[in-house]
Design a protein around this motif. Structure first.
Motif, PDB file in Angstrom:
ATOM      1  N   VAL A 415     -15.909  11.376  -9.144  1.00 13.35           N
ATOM      2  CA  VAL A 415     -15.444  11.602  -7.778  1.00 13.35           C
ATOM      3  C   VAL A 415     -15.046  10.309  -7.072  1.00 13.35           C
ATOM      4  O   VAL A 415     -14.378  10.351  -6.034  1.00 13.35           O
ATOM      5  CB  VAL A 415     -16.537  12.336  -6.948  1.00 13.35           C
ATOM      6  N   HIS A 416     -15.422   9.153  -7.613  1.00 14.47           N
ATOM      7  CA  HIS A 416     -15.185   7.906  -6.877  1.00 14.47           C
ATOM      8  C   HIS A 416     -13.710   7.666  -6.594  1.00 14.47           C
ATOM      9  O   HIS A 416     -13.339   7.164  -5.531  1.00 14.47           O
ATOM     10  CB  HIS A 416     -15.770   6.714  -7.630  1.00 14.47           C
ATOM     11  N   VAL A 417     -12.845   8.049  -7.517  1.00 18.24           N
ATOM     12  CA  VAL A 417     -11.414   7.852  -7.276  1.00 18.24           C
ATOM     13  C   VAL A 417     -10.964   8.716  -6.094  1.00 18.24           C
ATOM     14  O   VAL A 417     -10.144   8.271  -5.268  1.00 18.24           O
ATOM     15  CB  VAL A 417     -10.585   8.171  -8.540  1.00 18.24           C
ATOM     16  N   ALA A 418     -11.501   9.906  -5.982  1.00 16.75           N
ATOM     17  CA  ALA A 418     -11.170  10.758  -4.840  1.00 16.75           C
ATOM     18  C   ALA A 418     -11.781  10.203  -3.559  1.00 16.75           C
ATOM     19  O   ALA A 418     -11.172  10.257  -2.491  1.00 16.75           O
ATOM     20  CB  ALA A 418     -11.666  12.183  -5.086  1.00 16.75           C
ATOM     21  N   SER A 419     -12.989   9.652  -3.674  1.00 20.75           N
ATOM     22  CA  SER A 419     -13.643   9.056  -2.509  1.00 20.75           C
ATOM     23  C   SER A 419     -12.842   7.874  -1.975  1.00 20.75           C
ATOM     24  O   SER A 419     -12.663   7.722  -0.763  1.00 20.75           O
ATOM     25  CB  SER A 419     -15.058   8.611  -2.882  1.00 20.75           C
ATOM     26  N   LEU A 420     -12.359   7.039  -2.876  1.00 23.85           N
ATOM     27  CA  LEU A 420     -11.509   5.917  -2.461  1.00 23.85           C
ATOM     28  C   LEU A 420     -10.229   6.428  -1.796  1.00 23.85           C
ATOM     29  O   LEU A 420      -9.764   5.858  -0.806  1.00 23.85           O
ATOM     30  CB  LEU A 420     -11.165   5.045  -3.663  1.00 23.85           C
ATOM     31  N   SER A 421      -9.672   7.482  -2.333  1.00 23.24           N
ATOM     32  CA  SER A 421      -8.437   8.044  -1.778  1.00 23.24           C
ATOM     33  C   SER A 421      -8.643   8.534  -0.354  1.00 23.24           C
ATOM     34  O   SER A 421      -7.826   8.276   0.537  1.00 23.24           O
ATOM     35  CB  SER A 421      -7.948   9.193  -2.661  1.00 23.24           C
ATOM     36  N   VAL A 422      -9.755   9.241  -0.133  1.00 24.96           N
ATOM     37  CA  VAL A 422     -10.051   9.747   1.207  1.00 24.96           C
ATOM     38  C   VAL A 422     -10.371   8.596   2.152  1.00 24.96           C
ATOM     39  O   VAL A 422      -9.888   8.540   3.284  1.00 24.96           O
ATOM     40  CB  VAL A 422     -11.214  10.755   1.149  1.00 24.96           C
ATOM     41  N   SER A 423     -11.186   7.646   1.684  1.00 28.06           N
ATOM     42  CA  SER A 423     -11.603   6.528   2.528  1.00 28.06           C
ATOM     43  C   SER A 423     -10.417   5.673   2.959  1.00 28.06           C
ATOM     44  O   SER A 423     -10.338   5.219   4.104  1.00 28.06           O
ATOM     45  CB  SER A 423     -12.621   5.667   1.786  1.00 28.06           C
ATOM     46  N   ALA A 424      -9.474   5.450   2.039  1.00 32.78           N
ATOM     47  CA  ALA A 424      -8.320   4.595   2.331  1.00 32.78           C
ATOM     48  C   ALA A 424      -7.118   5.369   2.842  1.00 32.78           C
ATOM     49  O   ALA A 424      -6.046   4.779   3.034  1.00 32.78           O
ATOM     50  CB  ALA A 424      -7.940   3.821   1.072  1.00 32.78           C
ATOM     51  N   SER A 425      -7.279   6.679   3.047  1.00 30.64           N
ATOM     52  CA  SER A 425      -6.184   7.536   3.531  1.00 30.64           C
ATOM     53  C   SER A 425      -4.944   7.419   2.648  1.00 30.64           C
ATOM     54  O   SER A 425      -3.810   7.267   3.126  1.00 30.64           O
ATOM     55  CB  SER A 425      -5.831   7.189   4.989  1.00 30.64           C
ATOM     56  N   LEU A 426      -5.153   7.501   1.337  1.00 30.20           N
ATOM     57  CA  LEU A 426      -4.033   7.451   0.399  1.00 30.20           C
ATOM     58  C   LEU A 426      -3.312   8.795   0.378  1.00 30.20           C
ATOM     59  O   LEU A 426      -3.917   9.853   0.565  1.00 30.20           O
ATOM     60  CB  LEU A 426      -4.533   7.125  -1.008  1.00 30.20           C
ATOM     61  N   THR A 427      -2.028   8.750   0.111  1.00 32.63           N
ATOM     62  CA  THR A 427      -1.268   9.984  -0.043  1.00 32.63           C
ATOM     63  C   THR A 427      -1.410  10.484  -1.475  1.00 32.63           C
ATOM     64  O   THR A 427      -1.813   9.747  -2.383  1.00 32.63           O
ATOM     65  CB  THR A 427       0.220   9.767   0.257  1.00 32.63           C
ATOM     66  N   VAL A 428      -1.050  11.744  -1.668  1.00 34.23           N
ATOM     67  CA  VAL A 428      -1.119  12.300  -3.018  1.00 34.23           C
ATOM     68  C   VAL A 428      -0.172  11.557  -3.954  1.00 34.23           C
ATOM     69  O   VAL A 428      -0.468  11.395  -5.153  1.00 34.23           O
ATOM     70  CB  VAL A 428      -0.798  13.813  -3.008  1.00 34.23           C
ATOM     71  N   ASP A 429       0.960  11.072  -3.446  1.00 29.77           N
ATOM     72  CA  ASP A 429       1.886  10.327  -4.287  1.00 29.77           C
ATOM     73  C   ASP A 429       1.283   8.995  -4.723  1.00 29.77           C
ATOM     74  O   ASP A 429       1.480   8.556  -5.865  1.00 29.77           O
ATOM     75  CB  ASP A 429       3.202  10.092  -3.556  1.00 29.77           C
TER      76      ASP A 429
END
Length: 456
Positions: A415-429
């Motif tokens: 889940v850490h990759v998803a956690s980083l994505s949410v924390s850094a407000s990354l887009t799906v792209d």
């Protein structure tokens, strides 16, 4: 130099102590049970160590399809397992104690209260000591909830803190409560080889979790031989000779060898002098705090399970760090639970981060969702993994990843990759464009992100 007093040495307390010491404060920490508190000694660390053994046996059980021929049935020696559990807990506690000592934290073994002026009175084997601190952190944790009709005896009727005295596998473990703790222990004892009955007052296990994940876990439980009794509320638990009887409110009775009570937690806030010092408590006895861990009393902060904010060790640690940064005038980012991650250590695990699907739907937030079964993932096929999925949520307006659910072996790592994505407000792209290994379970995260791509 600022003097900080901390009551409680669990994750909220010891992480706060380390932050304060690094910032140059004079730190005194008072802990009743030992460094790490109940999280390390009787709760999180022991339970996850027990689950680690259960996971091994679960993997061994399914190894035949991978071409592994076992000469005999693999079984757990529960006495040896629990000896290892408690040994690791003590070792982890000692490591934390060494780290605190090396950081210059003064650790007192004992209990503490607040006096009306907000100072701390520590009671140790050497008597009382008054600590006149510039700031106080209350991090006293919580304890298992029990009822008058279901009193643990430490032998056959047990809380989750008492199970590590068992030397033999229960002939039939009845787990009362299907929240996170109940589901984890039911899964663990099922994996260890005990027949398990899970008594749930709700219509499904894990009622507060993602619906797809909860449904999958309940299906796995029943397929592995567990009896799941939904919409069945416990009325009483009593000792019956060498066993126990659980009576339900509808009159039905369930007999077993042991009963584990997983009825929730109550805060350790009584007898601390909190109200007298001006610290506000809610109706459940939890300390009321804001997003930087301040209480209603000037100079008094609180962190961890005693606040009831989100009863996770990781959240407690974050609350403690935030409290000390705020107290000592360092840059601080208030606690943001919309980006928090958590994990349920069933088999398979359930990891979540960010906003849940139920919350998004409740608030009317426009979102996109993509859910991929792990059974289609090439690495999962190689490892014989059939149960699990990856689910991503993105904002319909911006394409930013706002939540995820991962059900998988070792989902807590995945889940850490998803956690980083949410924390850094990354887009799906942005998530989709990052390289992943082929084959890998994490490839499903990237694939879900690719399927959420919005055409310009």
């Amino acid at each position: 130099m600022t003097h900080v007093a901390i009551i409680g040495g669990g994750p909220g307390g010891y992480e706060a102590a380390l932050v304060a010491a690094r910032s140059g404060a004079d730190v005194t920490l008072v802990e009743r049970d030992g460094p790490g508190g109940s999280t390390v000694l009787t709760d999180c660390v022991p339970s996850k160590t027990l689950i680690a053994t259960s996971d091994v046996l679960t993997e061994v059980e399914s190894s035949a399809e991978l071409g592994v021929d076992l000469p005999r049935e693999a079984r757990a020696d529960l006495a040896a397992v629990n000896f290892r559990v408690l040994s690791l807990a003590k070792a982890q506690s000692a490591d934390i104690g060494d780290r605190l000592e090396a950081s210059g934290v003064d650790v007192l073994a004992g209990t503490a209260t607040l006096d009306p002026s907000g100072h701390v009175i520590a009671t140790t084997a050497n008597g009382e000591r008054r600590i006149e601190a510039d700031g106080v952190l209350v991090a006293t944790g919580a304890h298992p909830r029990v009822t008058e009709s279901a009193r643990p005896d430490g032998d056959r009727i047990l809380t989750w803190e008492q199970v590590y005295g068992l030397r033999d596998l229960p002939e039939h473990m009845i787990v009362v409560g299907s929240g996170v703790t109940g589901a984890e222990f039911a899964s663990a004892y099922n994996g260890l080889g005990s027949p398990v009955t899970l008594v749930s007052s709700r219509d499904r296990v894990l009622p507060g979790e993602d619906g797809d994940a909860a449904t999958l876990i309940e299906d796995v439980f029943t397929r592995r031989g567990m009896t799941v009794m939904g919409t069945s509320r416990m009325a009483a638990v009593e000792r019956r000779g060498d066993g126990v009887r659980v009576t339900l409110t509808d009159g039905r009775e369930v007999d077993g060898s042991h009963c584990l009570l997983a009825l929730g937690s109550l805060p350790n806030t009584g007898g601390l002098g909190l109200k007298e010092a001006g610290v506000e408590l809610d109706d459940g006895g939890f300390v009321t705090v804001d997003r930087v861990s301040r209480t209603s009393a000037p100079g008094v902060y609180a962190a961890g399970d005693c606040t009831g904010v989100l009863m996770l060790a990781s959240v407690a640690a974050q609350q403690g760090r935030i409290a000390m940064s705020h107290l000592l005038g360092d840059a601080v980012r208030p606690l943001d639970l919309t980006k928090a991650s958590s994990n349920i250590f069933t088999s398979p695990e359930i990891a979540t981060v960010g906003l849940s699907q139920a919350k998004l739907e409740e608030d009317g937030v426009p979102f996109e969702v993509e859910m991929l079964p792990l059974a289609a993932n090439p690495r999962a096929k190689m490892q014989g993994i059939r149960d699990g999925f990856v689910k991503l949520f993105s904002s319909k307006a911006t394409g930013i990843v706002i939540g995820a659910v991962i059900v998988s072996p070792r989902a807590s790592e995945l889940v850490h990759v998803a956690s980083l994505s949410v924390s850094a407000s990354l887009t799906v792209d942005q998530v989709a464009d990052a390289f992943t290994i082929y084959p890998s379970l994490s490839g499903s995260v990237a694939e879900a992100a690719r399927r959420l791509h919005r055409h310009a």
